[in-house]
Write an enzyme that holds these catalytic residues in place. Structure first.
Site, PDB file in Angstrom:
ATOM      1  N   CYS A 114      -9.929  31.626 -45.121  1.00 53.68           N
ATOM      2  CA  CYS A 114     -10.445  31.085 -46.390  1.00 53.68           C
ATOM      3  C   CYS A 114     -10.253  32.061 -47.548  1.00 53.68           C
ATOM      4  CB  CYS A 114     -11.921  30.748 -46.266  1.00 53.68           C
ATOM      5  SG  CYS A 114     -12.268  29.644 -44.906  1.00 53.68           S
ATOM      6  N   HIS A 260     -14.238  29.527 -53.207  1.00 59.05           N
ATOM      7  CA  HIS A 260     -13.698  28.803 -52.057  1.00 59.05           C
ATOM      8  C   HIS A 260     -14.665  27.667 -51.739  1.00 59.05           C
ATOM      9  CE1 HIS A 260     -12.806  27.545 -48.114  1.00 59.05           C
ATOM     10  NE2 HIS A 260     -13.774  28.234 -47.538  1.00 59.05           N
ATOM     11  N   ASN A 290     -13.112  20.936 -47.103  1.00 62.24           N
ATOM     12  CA  ASN A 290     -12.833  22.379 -47.093  1.00 62.24           C
ATOM     13  C   ASN A 290     -11.377  22.570 -46.660  1.00 62.24           C
ATOM     14  OD1 ASN A 290     -12.489  25.058 -46.187  1.00 62.24           O
ATOM     15  ND2 ASN A 290     -14.636  25.265 -45.637  1.00 62.24           N
TER      16      ASN A 290
END
Ligand code: ACO
Length: 333
Positions: A114, A260, A290
């Site tokens: 991420c 993020h 996500n």
């Protein structure tokens, strides 16, 4: 003259197939209510059979290149961040280089999950400052949908992740101009590697992968959600404050934070801890899910397209992810 870098342009690409929470609830024991309440996600995009991770990156890169008015031959270094590469090796950066018909330039893959785009942008900035490159293409792209267990056993992670790609053209900048990359903070703490990982295939123990391990779900993400949450809500603010302090600036100077897109609850908690209202924190997880290394460039690119970020605005990008790794970039867009 000091060499500095700036983001010349951004691009993003999302596959057209929308997958709603109700679509997932038809495959596993979950509900729209549970997913919205725990993650904020309403829908995400999944690729169709004919698209892979590099394909998504190619589309995002084409858009960024067009906006920067760069020819593919202008690029002199590629950074590709992903945790879902087309192949275990070689990496996606060389595949993208070939697909776009680029020169035989350096092609680097980044594996910090991420946090990949944050590491990638810091790398591009460092290359440019050192005079090793003038124009760097940074891509974050993911295809999660093929690696998730869309069953009851995999429901804790299957409902979180989506597919997509974002890209940035990063170039040597005029010191007098409004745009520049200012500071970075990059961290890692490997003792938490087991809290968020994909175990197989892997060379750590034998076999590399077996039918039993595949059946047991070891090729799908494993996540200790509570530990991820606990660390994320501490590490995001730390990294954000570090880049502001490094640039001699404060939270009041910040126009927007592009975090993020891990989970809406994490984003809201980070905003609350820093005293940043929702108008100063970009969120698109509701529609995108996500997308790990792709989430920051997608959210950033969409915010620029929507006019929420303009040239000269002070923007902080921040991420936390598997490793654990975390970090931030501060820039004037
Ligand atoms: N649908 C319905 N029920 C589910 C689902 C699902 N998709 N997934 C898990 N459950 C069940 C579990 O089986 C468990 O059931 P049990 O109590 O009968 O054993 C129960 O829900 C767990 O519920 P809670 O303990 O209330 O779950 P929690 O509040 O911890 O929420 C969550 C889980 C959302 C993962 C939370 O820990 C969290 O927000 N963590 C942050 C992790 C995260 O968002 N990571 C993003 C990806 S990593 C990254 O980007 C950095």
């Amino acid at each position: 003259m000091n060499r500095i870098a700036r983001i010349a342009s951004l691009g993003h690409y999302l596959p057209s197939r929308v997958v709603t929470n109700d679509d997932l609830a038809a495959l596993m024991n979950t509900s729209d209510e549970w997913i919205r309440e725990r993650t904020g996600i309403q829908e995400r995009r999944f690729v169709d059979d004919d698209m892979g991770c590099t394909d998504l990156g190619v589309e995002a890169a084409r858009q960024a290149l067009a906006k920067a008015e760069w020819d593919v031959t202008d690029v002199d270094f590629i950074v590709f961040a992903t945790l879902s590469p087309d192949l275990y090796f070689p990496g996606n950066a060389v595949l993208l280089q070939d697909r776009l018909g680029m020169r035989e330039v350096g092609a680097l893959d980044i594996r910090t999950q991420c946090t990949g785009f944050v590491y990638g942008l810091a790398t591009a900035d460092a290359y440019i400052r050192m005079g090793l490159a003038d124009r760097v293409l940074v891509v974050g792209a993911e295809v999660h949908s093929r690696g998730l267990r869309l069953t009851d056993e995999g429901r804790d992670t299957a409902v979180i992740f989506g597919d997509g790609a974002g890209a940035a053209c990063v170039e040597v900048a005029d010191e007098e101009g409004p745009s520049r990359i200012l500071s970075h903070s990059l961290h890692g703490e490997g003792k938490h590697a087991g809290e968020l990982c994909i175990v197989k295939p892997g060379s750590a123990d034998s076999p590399y992968v077996s039918a039993e391990q595949i059946e047991a779900g070891l090729m799908a993400p494993h996540m200790n959600g509570r530990e991820v949450f606990r660390h994320a809500v501490t590490r995001f603010p730390e990294a954000i404050m570090e880049v502001l302090e490094a640039a001699g600036l404060g939270l009041d100077d910040l126009k927007v934070l592009v975090p993020h897109q891990a989970n809406l609850r994490i984003t809201e908690m980070v905003g609350k801890r820093l005293g940043l209202g929702p108008e100063r924190v970009i969120s698109n997880i509701e529609r995108r899910g996500n997308t790990t290394a792709a989430s920051i460039p997608i959210a950033f690119s969409e915010a620029v397209d929507e006019g929420r970020i303009e040239r000269g605005d002070l923007v902080c990008l921040a991420a936390f992810g598997a490793g654990f790794t975390w970090g931030a970039n501060l820039l004037r867009y």
